[in-house]
Design a protein around this motif. Structure first.
Motif, PDB file in Angstrom:
ATOM      1  N   ARG A  43       0.999  -1.098  -0.089  1.00 47.97           N
ATOM      2  CA  ARG A  43      -0.183  -0.029   0.130  1.00 47.97           C
ATOM      3  C   ARG A  43       0.850   1.026   0.074  1.00 47.97           C
ATOM      4  O   ARG A  43       0.567   2.382  -0.848  1.00 47.97           O
ATOM      5  N   THR A  55       2.225   1.770  -3.555  1.00 45.14           N
ATOM      6  CA  THR A  55       1.286   2.085  -4.308  1.00 45.14           C
ATOM      7  C   THR A  55       0.932   3.598  -4.239  1.00 45.14           C
ATOM      8  O   THR A  55       0.910   4.409  -5.079  1.00 45.14           O
ATOM      9  N   GLU A  56       0.828   4.016  -2.829  1.00 50.12           N
ATOM     10  CA  GLU A  56       0.738   5.391  -2.646  1.00 50.12           C
ATOM     11  C   GLU A  56       1.667   6.281  -3.250  1.00 50.12           C
ATOM     12  O   GLU A  56       1.541   7.623  -3.698  1.00 50.12           O
ATOM     13  N   TRP A  57       2.751   5.765  -2.975  1.00 53.31           N
ATOM     14  CA  TRP A  57       3.979   6.621  -3.361  1.00 53.31           C
ATOM     15  C   TRP A  57       4.144   6.818  -4.858  1.00 53.31           C
ATOM     16  O   TRP A  57       4.376   7.931  -5.290  1.00 53.31           O
ATOM     17  N   ARG A  58       3.727   5.752  -5.255  1.00 55.51           N
ATOM     18  CA  ARG A  58       3.644   5.784  -7.017  1.00 55.51           C
ATOM     19  C   ARG A  58       2.491   6.779  -7.346  1.00 55.51           C
ATOM     20  O   ARG A  58       2.751   7.811  -8.612  1.00 55.51           O
ATOM     21  N   ARG A  59       1.472   6.771  -6.762  1.00 57.95           N
ATOM     22  CA  ARG A  59       0.305   7.904  -7.055  1.00 57.95           C
ATOM     23  C   ARG A  59       0.807   9.003  -6.810  1.00 57.95           C
ATOM     24  O   ARG A  59       0.312  10.012  -7.913  1.00 57.95           O
ATOM     25  N   GLN A  60       1.596   9.382  -5.804  1.00 55.53           N
ATOM     26  CA  GLN A  60       1.810  10.793  -5.504  1.00 55.53           C
ATOM     27  C   GLN A  60       2.980  11.287  -6.714  1.00 55.53           C
ATOM     28  O   GLN A  60       2.878  12.509  -6.989  1.00 55.53           O
ATOM     29  N   SER A  78       3.023   9.950  -9.686  1.00 55.86           N
ATOM     30  CA  SER A  78       2.318  10.209 -10.926  1.00 55.86           C
ATOM     31  C   SER A  78       1.641  11.831 -10.980  1.00 55.86           C
ATOM     32  O   SER A  78       1.830  12.413 -12.059  1.00 55.86           O
ATOM     33  N   ARG A  79       1.205  12.177  -9.793  1.00 55.28           N
ATOM     34  CA  ARG A  79       0.487  13.446  -9.701  1.00 55.28           C
ATOM     35  C   ARG A  79       1.540  14.427  -9.708  1.00 55.28           C
ATOM     36  O   ARG A  79       1.433  15.600 -10.572  1.00 55.28           O
ATOM     37  N   GLU A  86      -4.943  15.517  -5.226  1.00 53.94           N
ATOM     38  CA  GLU A  86      -5.691  14.235  -4.681  1.00 53.94           C
ATOM     39  C   GLU A  86      -7.073  14.621  -4.124  1.00 53.94           C
ATOM     40  O   GLU A  86      -7.834  13.846  -4.113  1.00 53.94           O
ATOM     41  N   CYS A 124     -15.032  12.936  -7.501  1.00 51.48           N
ATOM     42  CA  CYS A 124     -15.667  11.543  -7.466  1.00 51.48           C
ATOM     43  C   CYS A 124     -16.676  11.606  -6.673  1.00 51.48           C
ATOM     44  O   CYS A 124     -17.689  10.845  -6.978  1.00 51.48           O
TER      45      CYS A 124
END
Length: 208
Positions: free
Chosen positions: A6, A9-14, A16-17, A148, A155
């Protein structure tokens, strides 16, 4: 193991943003360079007069108007990112604000370079260097989580609140804001103290 996944995954999302917003920032830089080529030659004289008047205003203790102007320059983009985190429209406006940040920074630096030649690079560094070193990381440290949160709000709006986790504005978010505000205030005070002296030394050499 699940916790580590997790976290990754969160690091990758940050990341990408961050890359998404960085693309708009660099697009703004390119546009600023394009539009700066259309600036008339008389801009050099106008910039020289502006810098001379700026130094006269900066003599002695900074006036309240000077402090307010510096505060606006330091806080405007980070504050915009912070406010847009509370609105679903921020998912659309944050990339545009980031592009505007890059555009006006690039346009200003290119005007100095076009007007004063190689010396304009040093002048631009004296005027914008410290400010950019402080405001750029502070802006992205707010803009990335703001994107985010605004996306989560979008959403919730589109999904009617179903199948979406609540948007978190917890202690970590407000602590981040407090630390960034302190860094911006410290940078602003240092800029008001150092920038006029450095700029005066450079102007005496370039405009002599």
């Amino acid at each position: 193991m699940k916790w580590k996944r997790r976290e990754v995954t969160e690091w990758r999302r940050q990341l990408s943003r961050l890359l998404f917003l960085a693309l708009f920032f660099f697009a703004g830089i390119v546009l600023g360079q394009v539009f700066s080529s259309r600036v008339p030659d008389a801009t050099g004289d106008e910039l020289a007069r502006y810098l001379t008047d700026f130094l006269k205003l900066g003599e002695g203790d900074p006036a309240p108007r000077t402090v307010l102007s510096a505060a606006a320059l330091y806080f405007r983009y980070p504050l915009a990112a912070f406010l847009l985190s509370f609105a679903s429209i921020g998912v659309l406006l944050l990339p545009l604000v980031t592009g505007a940040f890059g555009f006006f920074l690039s346009f200003s630096v290119c005007c100095f370079t076009a007007a004063f030649g190689p010396g304009g690079v040093l002048l631009a560094l004296a005027v914008f260097g410290l400010r950019c070193a402080v405001t750029l990381p502070c802006y992205f440290l707010l803009a990335v989580p703001a994107l985010e949160r605004s996306a989560a709000l979008a959403c919730l709006s589109l999904g009617g609140g179903r199948r979406s986790a609540p948007v978190d504005y917890g202690r970590k978010w407000w602590s981040r804001l407090a630390v960034i505000s302190g860094a911006l205030a410290a940078g602003m005070c240092a800029d008001l103290t150092l920038a006029p002296w450095v700029l005066r030394q450079l102007l005496e050499r370039i405009l002599a």
